[in-house]
Structures are given as structure tokens and as C-alpha cells.
Design a protein around this motif. Structure first.
Motif, PDB file in Angstrom:
ATOM      1  N   TRP A   1      46.204  12.121  -7.823  1.00  0.00           N
ATOM      2  CA  TRP A   1      46.547  11.402  -9.056  1.00  0.00           C
ATOM      3  C   TRP A   1      47.509  12.188  -9.950  1.00  0.00           C
ATOM      4  O   TRP A   1      47.705  11.822 -11.115  1.00  0.00           O
TER       5      TRP A   1
ATOM      6  N   LEU B   1      50.482   9.701  -5.692  1.00  0.00           N
ATOM      7  CA  LEU B   1      49.512   8.602  -5.652  1.00  0.00           C
ATOM      8  C   LEU B   1      49.931   7.514  -4.669  1.00  0.00           C
ATOM      9  O   LEU B   1      49.147   7.097  -3.810  1.00  0.00           O
TER      10      LEU B   1
ATOM     11  N   TRP C   1      42.446   9.338 -13.786  1.00  0.00           N
ATOM     12  CA  TRP C   1      43.448   8.358 -14.215  1.00  0.00           C
ATOM     13  C   TRP C   1      43.231   8.064 -15.700  1.00  0.00           C
ATOM     14  O   TRP C   1      42.153   7.627 -16.100  1.00  0.00           O
TER      15      TRP C   1
ATOM     16  N   THR D   1      42.803  18.113 -13.311  1.00  0.00           N
ATOM     17  CA  THR D   1      43.493  16.911 -13.797  1.00  0.00           C
ATOM     18  C   THR D   1      44.303  17.198 -15.059  1.00  0.00           C
ATOM     19  O   THR D   1      45.172  16.397 -15.426  1.00  0.00           O
TER      20      THR D   1
ATOM     21  N   TYR E   1      50.844   5.132 -12.773  1.00  0.00           N
ATOM     22  CA  TYR E   1      50.403   3.738 -12.614  1.00  0.00           C
ATOM     23  C   TYR E   1      50.431   3.017 -13.970  1.00  0.00           C
ATOM     24  O   TYR E   1      51.440   3.017 -14.648  1.00  0.00           O
TER      25      TYR E   1
ATOM     26  N   THR F   1      36.622   9.763  -9.180  1.00  0.00           N
ATOM     27  CA  THR F   1      37.938  10.348  -9.447  1.00  0.00           C
ATOM     28  C   THR F   1      38.916   9.342 -10.038  1.00  0.00           C
ATOM     29  O   THR F   1      39.723   9.700 -10.898  1.00  0.00           O
ATOM     30  N   GLU F   2      38.874   8.109  -9.588  1.00  0.00           N
ATOM     31  CA  GLU F   2      39.796   7.109 -10.139  1.00  0.00           C
ATOM     32  C   GLU F   2      39.590   6.957 -11.632  1.00  0.00           C
ATOM     33  O   GLU F   2      40.561   6.848 -12.402  1.00  0.00           O
TER      34      GLU F   2
ATOM     35  N   ASN G   1      41.584  14.609  -6.961  1.00  0.00           N
ATOM     36  CA  ASN G   1      42.247  14.674  -8.261  1.00  0.00           C
ATOM     37  C   ASN G   1      43.741  14.939  -8.114  1.00  0.00           C
ATOM     38  O   ASN G   1      44.561  14.406  -8.877  1.00  0.00           O
TER      39      ASN G   1
ATOM     40  N   ASN H   1      53.111   9.758  -9.770  1.00  0.00           N
ATOM     41  CA  ASN H   1      53.248   8.481  -9.067  1.00  0.00           C
ATOM     42  C   ASN H   1      53.618   8.668  -7.595  1.00  0.00           C
ATOM     43  O   ASN H   1      53.148   7.919  -6.735  1.00  0.00           O
TER      44      ASN H   1
ATOM     45  N   SER I   1      43.573   4.040  -4.098  1.00  0.00           N
ATOM     46  CA  SER I   1      43.796   3.487  -5.429  1.00  0.00           C
ATOM     47  C   SER I   1      44.039   1.980  -5.419  1.00  0.00           C
ATOM     48  O   SER I   1      43.978   1.339  -6.468  1.00  0.00           O
TER      49      SER I   1
ATOM     50  N   ASN J   1      47.824  16.968 -14.395  1.00  0.00           N
ATOM     51  CA  ASN J   1      48.363  15.674 -13.967  1.00  0.00           C
ATOM     52  C   ASN J   1      49.169  15.015 -15.072  1.00  0.00           C
ATOM     53  O   ASN J   1      49.008  15.331 -16.260  1.00  0.00           O
TER      54      ASN J   1
ATOM     55  N   THR K   1      48.696   5.982  -1.071  1.00  0.00           N
ATOM     56  CA  THR K   1      48.184   4.610  -1.047  1.00  0.00           C
ATOM     57  C   THR K   1      48.827   3.765   0.043  1.00  0.00           C
ATOM     58  O   THR K   1      48.146   2.971   0.706  1.00  0.00           O
TER      59      THR K   1
END
Length: 544
Positions: free
Chosen positions: A404, A410, A151, A28, A35, A146-147, A401, A407, A285, A31, A414
Motif C-alpha cells: 500500500w 498497489l 489505507w 505505513t 487509490y 491491512t486494507e 503494508n 499506487n 485490494s 506510505n 492487484t
């Protein structure tokens, strides 16, 4: 007293837990901001100056955006302030803080489970640390987290859970009479409440612990004395909250549902949480709420049956093992705020709400392992099982991971899992703009609007038409945007300017004047209005 060598074993286990918890979320660090990170960090003026602290503690969490919410989380902004002054707007620093918090929480899980098992299963060896070690590994690797960890905006969940568990652990360590540990515990509880409202469930957990697991039972009077600091914290928190929000919960969501429907929908939401906790696959998500109109629908009856089964199992657990029952309580009680549908946003079911409740799940797993290792060969079987499950969890977490990381990754994931959700399509459209994929973005905005019209989607669709040099199509979208949100100065600004481009100068001036009246210091609107007046003057001179 620990057996000889137990302290060294404990330290080695803690080191392994820290290593595993850090390793599974190491990717991560690559990342970016995704969001809500864009609003809460990149576009948040509060985090750039500690002078905003008094305002932070006197406002709802999104007041800096002009929004009214039911959330009072001043420590969220405080943590972001510290991170901003340490790392600037470098995302890896913010991700590192999330990783460190999660690792610390995983260690707290180990310490708490070890303590509870020692108290609840006195026949177990005092030096048997494998069950709590296994519980901590399962917690550290569980993909449902993970969220929260991957995030950056998950930091309120992490911070409140950390202070919540510190408070609980100090309470467990404290003697029956009032001690300094209770004071420190209450202080940590207060910090938890300032991170997230869910922390208010802690006093329920403390009471259940006293009634079921505390080894020495004290008098009612002594119990009440121990709870006084927590009552003071709750009262103080509510004073701050009501002052900041101008009420307890000023926003009510999902007004299309009646009271009986609110109750009916608690059961499928609760059943879904149990499912994700037990089988953390197909993570998403943005889960879409498909509300029941009656509990007697098929889904409703099934969810009710699942809930009744859980309650029945909890009752059986109470008779068989108090620690098993306490695990059930740790799952349900922290979930209670997430089951209050009117107080939640559009994303009614969110995986992050399972972060703290998963402590109850791993505590129950640890109890089962404690029983298993009593049998010949049980240690090996339990160890192999834990390694396989934790390894599977870790693999799922590492892959999740990566979803995320930005965008586009993700929201492309989603929309596949929530194709009937307006928000996922809207955000996916936003993610396509920086990639220059304007036609695809337009299609996503149209799908979002068809599902549920919103001013933001109409505005962004209009802006995308402008980028393509299509002011005629853009005008229609801006008109819808101001119809949905009459105080939208930006939409009036672009609407007015496009009218000017289309030769409808008077209509353009009318809309630009509205934009300036709504946002007097907006230089873009003022400049466009001046340009519109010059165009009108020029057309007047040409007519003469």
C-alpha cells in the motif's frame, strides 16, 4: 473485584497490545496517498475549510465530486478536516491517525473479551487475563486488517468500529436499569452511524447480548427502556440520511442480476469472507465478483454447504457455550450490510468489511484458549500457539503494508491477482503515467476498456495519446468517452482541440462549444475555443 496484582498485569498487557499494534503498522508511516485518497483528500475542497461542515452533514459522501452514492458519512470528512489542519497534506500524519485508532480498538477488544469471558465462563479465574490478551494480539496483528489501517481511506471503518465498540462496552458495563452509561453508549453509537452505515447493526448485537450473555435478566419493560436511546439515534440518523441522499439508497448496483441471483450470490460472498478470516493469504485490494446465475452451479452449492455448516455450528455453539455463539453473531451481523449486493459498488467483496467481524473470530479463539489453559501444560501450549500465530500474522501484515506504499506497488500487485478486472488495469495504467511509462499505460487502458468500457479509461487513454503527440488516436478515445458520458466537458474540450490540430477546425469548434456550454467557467475550454476561432479566421484570410 480484581485479584491483587491483576490491575498491574492488566496495564502491562494493555501497554504490550498498544506496542504490538503500533509496531506492526509502523512501516505505513512511509506510505503515501493511494487509490481513493487522491479524491477524498488531495482533491477534496471540503476538508480545507471548516465552513463546509453544514454542507458535509447535508450531502452524500462523494457529492464534492458530483457523484451520487448510497453512503452518508459526514464524520469521514470531519476527521479529514482535522487531520488536514494538523498535518496539511503530509501523508504520515493521516497514517498515524489510522495507527492510533487501530491501537485503541485493539485495547477495546481486550477489555470487551475479558468482560465477556468473565461473565460467560464463571469457573475461570477472575484474574486470568491471558485469553483476552491473546485475542487482542491476534486482532492487532491479523493481516486482513491491512486494507483498513494501511489505507488512509480506511478511516471510516476504523472510526465507526471505535465508536461502535465503545458503545457496546458501555452497554455491557451498565446495570440492568437505565443509567448514564446507556446515554453515553447511545451517544457513541450516534457517532458510529455518522462514520459508516454498518454501525446500524449495533442494536441487534445489544439485543443478542441481553438474551444470551447478560448475567442478570431484567423484565421486558426494563429492556425496552434501555433500548429507547438507541431507537432515538436510529430515527435521527435516518432523518439526516434521507435528507442528504434524497432517499434511503438511491443507487442500485449490479442491475444485470435478478432478485433470485442477488440471493444466490450472497452465499459465495459469505463463504469467501469466512475463508479470508480463517486464512488471510493472497490478499487483494480489488476482488472481482463473478456472479452466479443460479445457486445450483458448483460454486453455489459449495458456498451454500459452507453457509449451512456455519449456521449448524452456530446452533451447536449456542447449546455448548453462549460466548462461542456470540462470537458467531459478531462475525455475521456486522457483515450483513456487506452482503446486500445491490447497495454496494463494483468492488462487492472487500477485505475491509472483515475488520469488525474479526472481533467475533478472536472472541471464539479466546474461548478455546480458556478451555485449553485448564489442562496441565495447556498454558504453555496455548502461549506457544498464540506467539506462533500472532508472529505469522504480524509478518504477513508488515509485508502487506508495503504493497500500500504507493499506487504503482498497489495496482501492480492487484492486476496480478485480478487480471480480469477493468478497474485494476485502469488504475495500474494511471500509476504508470507519473513514471513516464506511457506505452505500458496505453496497454493497460486498452485492457481495461476491452473488459468493460468506461469514460474515464477512454479519456485517460486519449490524454496519453496526446502526451505522445498522437492526436489522431486520441480523437477516437475522446469520441468513445463522450458517447459513454455525454456531459463530459473535459473530453469535449480535448476532442475539439485535437480536431483543430488535425485541421478539422469546424468540427473542433463544434466540440469546444459543447465543452464551454457544459463548463462555462473552464478557462482551458474557452482558450481553446478562442484559438480555434482564430485558426478559422486565419484560414479564411488565407483563402481570400
Amino acid at each position: 473485584m480484581d485479584a491483587p496484582g491483576a490491575s498491574r498485569t492488566r496495564l502491562i498487557m494493555i501497554a504490550v497490545i498498544l506496542l504490538v499494534a503500533t509496531a506492526v503498522y509502523g512501516n505505513t508511516l512511509l506510505n503515501g496517498f493511494v487509490y481513493d485518497d487522491e479524491h477524498q483528500i488531495l482533491n477534496n475542497p471540503w476538508i480545507r475549510d471548516f465552513g463546509y461542515l453544514p454542507h458535509v452533514f447535508a450531502s452524500n459522501v462523494w457529492e464534492f465530486m458530483g457523484n451520487v452514492t448510497n453512503y452518508y458519512r459526514p464524520l469521514m470528512h470531519t476527521i479529514y478536516m482535522i487531520e488536514y489542519h494538523l498535518f496539511g497534506l503530509t501523508p504520515w500524519g493521516f497514517h498515524l491517525v489510522n495507527i492510533l485508532l487501530n491501537s485503541g480498538i485493539s485495547v477495546l477488544v481486550f477489555l470487551i473479551v475479558a468482560r465477556l469471558l468473565r461473565q460467560a465462563v464463571p469457573s475461570a479465574s477472575a484474574s486470568s487475563l491471558f485469553p483476552p490478551f491473546a485475542a487482542a494480539l491476534l486482532f492487532a496483528t491479523h493481516p486482513i486488517h491491512t486494507e483498513v489501517v494501511a489505507w488512509i481511506a480506511g478511516v471510516p471503518e476504523l472510526a465507526f468500529t471505535f465508536f461502535y465498540l465503545v458503545s457496546f462496552y458501555l452497554f455491557v458495563l451498565a446495570e440492568e436499569r437505565m443509567t448514564w452509561r446507556h446515554v453515553l453508549s447511545a451517544g457513541s453509537f450516534f457517532l458510529a452511524t455518522l462514520c459508516k452505515e454498518t454501525a446500524l447493526t449495533l442494536p441487534i448485537i445489544l439485543i443478542v447480548y441481553d438474551l444470551t450473555l447478560r448475567p442478570a435478566k431484567s423484565s421486558l419493560r426494563e429492556c425496552l427502556r434501555r433500548y429507547v436511546p438507541y431507537v432515538v439515534v436510529v430515527v435521527g440518523y435516518f432523518i439526516l440520511r434521507v435528507n442528504a441522499l434524497k432517499g434511503f439508497a438511491p443507487v442500485s448496483a449490479h442491475k444485470e442480476l435478478g432478485n433470485s441471483q442477488y440471493v444466490a450470490n450472497v452465499f459465495p460472498v459469505f463463504a469467501a469472507y469466512l475463508e479470508k478470516l480463517l486464512v488471510p493469504v493472497n490478499l487483494n485490494s480489488f476482488h472481482i465478483l463473478h456472479p452466479l446465475r443460479s445457486i445450483f452451479e458448483g460454486r453455489g452449492l459449495f458456498a451454500l454447504a459452507v453457509t449451512v455448516a456455519f449456521v449448524t455450528a452456530s446452533g451447536a455453539a449456542f447449546r455448548k457455550s453462549r460466548v462461542l455463539f456470540f462470537g458467531c453473531v459478531l462475525i455475521v451481523v456486522p457483515l450483513l450490510p456487506a452482503l446486500y449486493i445491490p447497495g454496494l459498488g463494483e468492488n462487492t467483496f472487500a477485505e475491509r468489511y472483515l475488520y469488525l467481524p474479526s472481533l467475533g473470530f478472536v472472541l471464539m479463539a479466546a474461548w478455546c484458549i480458556t478451555l485449553a489453559v485448564r489442562n496441565p501444560g495447556g498454558v504453555v501450549a496455548a502461549a506457544v500457539t498464540v506467539v506462533l500465530v500472532a508472529g505469522g500474522y504480524a509478518t504477513g501484515t508488515v509485508f502487506r503494508n508495503a504493497v500500500w506504499r504507493d499506487n504503482y506497488a498497489l495496482w501492480s500487485d492487484t492486476v496480478k491477482k485480478s487480471p480480469d478486472g477493468a478497474v485494476p488495469h485502469y488504475n495500474y495504467g494511471n500509476s504508470l503515467i507519473p513514471l513516464g511509462r506511457l506505452d505500458e499505460a496505453i496497454e493497460q487502458y486498452k485492457i481495461s476498456i476491452a473488459i468493460k468500457p468506461s469514460a474515464d479509461a477512454c479519456y485517460n487513454l486519449g490524454r496519453t495519446y496526446d502526451r505522445k503527440g498522437l492526436p489522431g488516436q486520441a480523437v477516437e478515445q475522446y469520441r468513445q468517452a463522450v458517447a459513454l458520458r455525454p456531459d463530459d466537458a473535459d473530453s469535449y474540450n480535448h476532442l475539439g482541440f485535437d480536431y483543430v490540430l488535425l485541421g478539422q477546425v469546424d468540427e473542433g469548434i463544434r466540440n469546444l462549444e459543447i465543452a464551454v456550454s457544459l463548463k462555462p467557467f473552464d478557462q482551458s475550454a474557452r482558450g481553446n475555443l478562442a484559438y480555434a476561432y482564430s485558426m478559422k479566421a486565419a484560414s479564411g484570410r488565407a483563402a481570400r
